[in-house]
Design an enzyme around this catalytic site. Sequence first.
Site, PDB file in Angstrom:
ATOM      1  N   TYR A 155     -10.991   0.091 -19.485  1.00  0.00           N
ATOM      2  CA  TYR A 155     -12.186   1.370 -18.949  1.00  0.00           C
ATOM      3  C   TYR A 155     -13.330   0.824 -19.102  1.00  0.00           C
ATOM      4  CZ  TYR A 155      -8.382   4.876 -20.864  1.00  0.00           C
ATOM      5  OH  TYR A 155      -7.710   5.129 -20.977  1.00  0.00           O
ATOM      6  N   LYS A 163       1.067  -5.400 -24.274  1.00  0.00           N
ATOM      7  CA  LYS A 163       1.573  -5.995 -23.023  1.00  0.00           C
ATOM      8  C   LYS A 163       1.784  -7.518 -22.503  1.00  0.00           C
ATOM      9  CE  LYS A 163       4.085  -4.216 -19.701  1.00  0.00           C
ATOM     10  NZ  LYS A 163       6.091  -4.049 -20.140  1.00  0.00           N
ATOM     11  N   ASP A 168       5.393  -0.696 -23.579  1.00  0.00           N
ATOM     12  CA  ASP A 168       6.293   0.082 -23.458  1.00  0.00           C
ATOM     13  C   ASP A 168       6.930   0.929 -23.920  1.00  0.00           C
ATOM     14  OD1 ASP A 168       7.031  -2.502 -22.987  1.00  0.00           O
ATOM     15  OD2 ASP A 168       7.798  -1.870 -20.976  1.00  0.00           O
ATOM     16  N   ASP A 211      -5.283   5.207 -26.007  1.00  0.00           N
ATOM     17  CA  ASP A 211      -5.466   7.043 -25.144  1.00  0.00           C
ATOM     18  C   ASP A 211      -3.936   7.241 -24.674  1.00  0.00           C
ATOM     19  OD1 ASP A 211      -6.528   9.235 -23.820  1.00  0.00           O
ATOM     20  OD2 ASP A 211      -7.303   7.268 -22.058  1.00  0.00           O
ATOM     21  N   ASP A 227      -2.075  10.585 -27.153  1.00  0.00           N
ATOM     22  CA  ASP A 227      -1.557  12.151 -26.577  1.00  0.00           C
ATOM     23  C   ASP A 227      -0.257  11.896 -26.712  1.00  0.00           C
ATOM     24  OD1 ASP A 227      -3.826  12.276 -26.471  1.00  0.00           O
ATOM     25  OD2 ASP A 227      -4.047  13.616 -23.752  1.00  0.00           O
TER      26      ASP A 227
END
Length: 366
Positions: free
Chosen positions: A141, A191, A223, A247, A251
Amino acid sequence: MKYIIAQLPGDGIGPEVTSQAVRVMQQIGKLYGHTFEVKTGLIGGVAIDLTGSSLPPETLKLAKTSNAVLLGAVGDPKFDDPKIKERPENGLLSIRKNLKLFANLRPVKVYDELLEGAMLKANVIKGADFVFVRELTSGLYFGKPKKRWETSSGRKAVDSMYYTEQEIERIVRVGFELARLRRKKLTSVDKANVLESSRLWRQVANEVSKNYPDVTLEHLLVDTCAMSLIRTPRDFDVIVTENTFGDILTDEASMLAGSMGMLPSASLAGIPAKGEHIFGLYEPIHGSAPTIAGKDIANPIATILSLSMLLRYSLALEKEASAVEQAVSDVLKAGYRTCDIIDETTGTKQVGTQQMGSLVVKALKG
Ligand code: NAD
């Protein structure tokens, strides 16, 4: 003790839910002999309307001179036009940056009382209780280069997942310290099979782990983590991860708890350890939910549980924090539900925002 708490209600349901949390705070003050001086400030769309800025300087000053900040939510559809420069969400990004909040903590707890109405199978999610630690200031970000340009072969864009070892070390330490206060298991999510920044992340996590021999560290690819959260959520205790992965995964994880209205969060400027006072901003994970604002139907529990985190991490009031959590649990056990968590088949009683606040206040024990 006397504490100054900055209350930033914001937009939509923000004022409704923060006012219930403040009632709970004042009752805690009465029961445990503390004085909470609550000072209210503007942020988000309401601040733009009244001052032209989503984070007026007075609000920042108020936050900086308080012991902790309790925030509602920001966001208003009238600012949705992409041409508008000053948007409510800027206020939130700006306050996090100005207060140097780098660690976002999101506990996810599945209450037995809400299993009946859950979207996922009760036998899979029963007993799930873990905390996400998301890095908040770096990664994809904020990394540079971040730009868009045009070429003869078409438009191009780039974002950069950038991390320094210092940024990784401090957030991983937050994960280890929290794990130490819980079931002593830390899952670091990356990752590393593809990304260089993830390989550095994993290396630094392994180095930091040498200082925490009492905590078990495991590494999980992002993943695999996304799958395991739904398949075996009870396996997790503390999960630490970088900004973008966090992020998305938080959720996803919020759905285990049944409603956004149940989940609190803390954004901290330091590393929490037992008895430490860490400056932080506390807010529900949900947004301003404009379609239900002003109807007295929003669930205030996420904000009330955010208050409990404020008491624990910024004021080091562990007994008081536990009392709030116990009161919420007792009210759910007694069968009271706001409309987002009600399941008509179970004979529970529907209540509004204010009544839910009153029930929690009444259930508090000194
Ligand atoms: P939202 O979280 O506001 O709402 C998502 C859904 O959950 C809606 O159906 C809403 O009614 C419901 N919901 C949310 N909180 C609830 C509660 N306490 N009780 C009962 N139901 C609840 O997300 P959205 O609709 O995508 O966004 C609305 C606005 O909020 C947007 O402007 C967005 O930018 C902003 N937003 C702000 C924050 C924040 O302040 N931290 C976070 C997310 C979204």
